[in-house]
Design a protein around this motif. Sequence first.
Motif, PDB file in Angstrom:
ATOM      1  N   ILE A 157       0.818  -0.952  -0.063  1.00 12.25           N
ATOM      2  CA  ILE A 157       0.071   0.071   0.107  1.00 12.25           C
ATOM      3  C   ILE A 157       0.706   1.124  -0.086  1.00 12.25           C
ATOM      4  CG2 ILE A 157      -0.169  -0.036   2.537  1.00 12.25           C
ATOM      5  CD1 ILE A 157      -3.071   1.115   2.022  1.00 12.25           C
TER       6      ILE A 157
ATOM      7  N   THR B 124      -1.297   6.965   2.175  1.00 15.99           N
ATOM      8  CA  THR B 124      -1.821   5.739   2.477  1.00 15.99           C
ATOM      9  C   THR B 124      -3.112   5.722   3.156  1.00 15.99           C
ATOM     10  OG1 THR B 124      -0.804   5.497   4.711  1.00 15.99           O
ATOM     11  CG2 THR B 124       0.357   4.578   2.767  1.00 15.99           C
ATOM     12  N   ARG B 125      -3.206   6.796   3.913  1.00 14.62           N
ATOM     13  CA  ARG B 125      -4.506   7.100   4.447  1.00 14.62           C
ATOM     14  C   ARG B 125      -5.744   7.436   3.394  1.00 14.62           C
ATOM     15  NH1 ARG B 125      -5.864  11.865   9.068  1.00 14.62           N
ATOM     16  NH2 ARG B 125      -8.034  11.254   9.215  1.00 14.62           N
TER      17      ARG B 125
ATOM     18  N   VAL C   6      -5.811   6.291   0.399  1.00 21.13           N
ATOM     19  CA  VAL C   6      -6.045   4.804  -0.168  1.00 21.13           C
ATOM     20  C   VAL C   6      -6.916   3.930   0.671  1.00 21.13           C
ATOM     21  CG1 VAL C   6      -5.026   2.690  -0.928  1.00 21.13           C
ATOM     22  CG2 VAL C   6      -3.919   4.723  -1.362  1.00 21.13           C
ATOM     23  N   ARG C   7      -6.816   3.930   1.993  1.00 23.83           N
ATOM     24  CA  ARG C   7      -7.746   3.323   2.905  1.00 23.83           C
ATOM     25  C   ARG C   7      -9.106   3.982   2.849  1.00 23.83           C
ATOM     26  NH1 ARG C   7      -2.956   3.315   6.084  1.00 23.83           N
ATOM     27  NH2 ARG C   7      -1.933   1.182   5.988  1.00 23.83           N
ATOM     28  N   HIS C   8      -9.099   5.273   2.844  1.00 22.75           N
ATOM     29  CA  HIS C   8     -10.309   6.066   2.714  1.00 22.75           C
ATOM     30  C   HIS C   8     -11.222   5.649   1.258  1.00 22.75           C
ATOM     31  CE1 HIS C   8     -13.318   8.853   3.515  1.00 22.75           C
ATOM     32  NE2 HIS C   8     -13.147   9.590   2.682  1.00 22.75           N
TER      33      HIS C   8
ATOM     34  N   HIS D  67     -10.941   2.773  -0.321  1.00 24.28           N
ATOM     35  CA  HIS D  67     -11.216   1.343   0.043  1.00 24.28           C
ATOM     36  C   HIS D  67     -12.655   1.490   0.759  1.00 24.28           C
ATOM     37  CE1 HIS D  67      -8.127  -0.498  -1.832  1.00 24.28           C
ATOM     38  NE2 HIS D  67      -7.181  -0.528  -0.848  1.00 24.28           N
ATOM     39  N   HIS D  68     -12.500   2.373   1.772  1.00 24.07           N
ATOM     40  CA  HIS D  68     -13.682   2.455   2.773  1.00 24.07           C
ATOM     41  C   HIS D  68     -15.056   2.861   2.220  1.00 24.07           C
ATOM     42  CE1 HIS D  68     -16.084   3.228   6.353  1.00 24.07           C
ATOM     43  NE2 HIS D  68     -16.342   4.196   5.994  1.00 24.07           N
TER      44      HIS D  68
ATOM     45  N   GLU E 277     -10.309  -3.603  -2.968  1.00 24.12           N
ATOM     46  CA  GLU E 277      -9.395  -4.042  -2.285  1.00 24.12           C
ATOM     47  C   GLU E 277      -8.644  -5.304  -2.687  1.00 24.12           C
ATOM     48  OE1 GLU E 277      -9.732  -3.989   2.043  1.00 24.12           O
ATOM     49  OE2 GLU E 277     -11.517  -2.895   1.962  1.00 24.12           O
TER      50      GLU E 277
ATOM     51  N   ARG F  18      -5.543 -10.625   0.240  1.00 25.85           N
ATOM     52  CA  ARG F  18      -4.520 -10.728   1.163  1.00 25.85           C
ATOM     53  C   ARG F  18      -3.573 -11.843   0.776  1.00 25.85           C
ATOM     54  NH1 ARG F  18      -4.169  -7.189   5.447  1.00 25.85           N
ATOM     55  NH2 ARG F  18      -5.958  -6.141   5.744  1.00 25.85           N
TER      56      ARG F  18
ATOM     57  N   ARG G 260      -1.474  -7.249   1.828  1.00 23.40           N
ATOM     58  CA  ARG G 260      -2.278  -6.723   0.478  1.00 23.40           C
ATOM     59  C   ARG G 260      -1.188  -6.728  -0.603  1.00 23.40           C
ATOM     60  NH1 ARG G 260      -5.491  -3.527   3.688  1.00 23.40           N
ATOM     61  NH2 ARG G 260      -7.573  -4.058   3.915  1.00 23.40           N
TER      62      ARG G 260
ATOM     63  N   TYR H   3      -1.075  -4.880  -4.316  1.00 26.52           N
ATOM     64  CA  TYR H   3      -1.762  -4.277  -5.288  1.00 26.52           C
ATOM     65  C   TYR H   3      -0.868  -4.394  -6.916  1.00 26.52           C
ATOM     66  CZ  TYR H   3      -4.018  -1.674  -1.414  1.00 26.52           C
ATOM     67  OH  TYR H   3      -4.672  -1.529  -0.405  1.00 26.52           O
TER      68      TYR H   3
END
Length: 251
Positions: free
Chosen positions: A3, A14-15, A17-19, A21-22, A28, A31, A37, A39
């Motif tokens: 990530i 990275t925050r 990217v996670r947002h 995803h959310h 996503e 794993r 994960r 990518y």
Amino acid sequence: MRIGELAAVVGVTTRAVRHYHHLGLLPEPERRANGYREYGLRHAVVLARIRRLTELGLGLAEVRDVLADDAGKDLVEVLTELDEDLARQEAALRERRARLRTLLDAEGGMPAEGPVSPELAALFAGASHLSDSPMAVKDREIIAFLETAMPAEDRERMVASVGEALGSPGAVARAGEAYALLDALAGAEPGDPRVEEAAVALAGCIPPGLFPEAGELDPDDGFLRAFYDDLAPAQAEAVRRALRILAEERR
């Protein structure tokens, strides 16, 4: 890619990217056995597209709509709407800058009450000598507040009425006399005989257009009560009586 590597390649955090995803904007990846994960290029392509669209000004809900259409056929429509919205914002900014320039260039400078409309600033400047009166200062503060708080159509009516009250040397002189009578009541009681004289003088300064309907002249509404609390008792009584005089005249 991990990530952190994906984020660095695309130029986001990275925050973020996670947002994404959310919110379901960025799928996503599965794993791996080690729990990380992994990518691929497709993730980088989608993430880069999200970045480009958000930099153009699209909200994330709009980005989701664009990404949902693999063919991208709605993108032109979305970007056209965005362009039109930006054009409206540019026009609004030009108008605001023009108003600011008018205020900054106004004869007499910025009024003590802060930024008001150019029309009200000009009226205040024409009656600047009344600023020696504490009651006049309170009045100007209230007028500036009302101009900010009122709906546009009521604001225009109020400024026009203030123009009637302060728009000529004779009107300014009458207002000065009324303010002097009110200032003299600063330490008086409501039963002081001068209260009636001040009330009559004040009523004579308030233009008919300011309160076109008798029902608007409720001397005990919430805003007026707060205004009275800021005055000496005799001054508050004079204002009440002035409003009653106006209400009687409009019946």
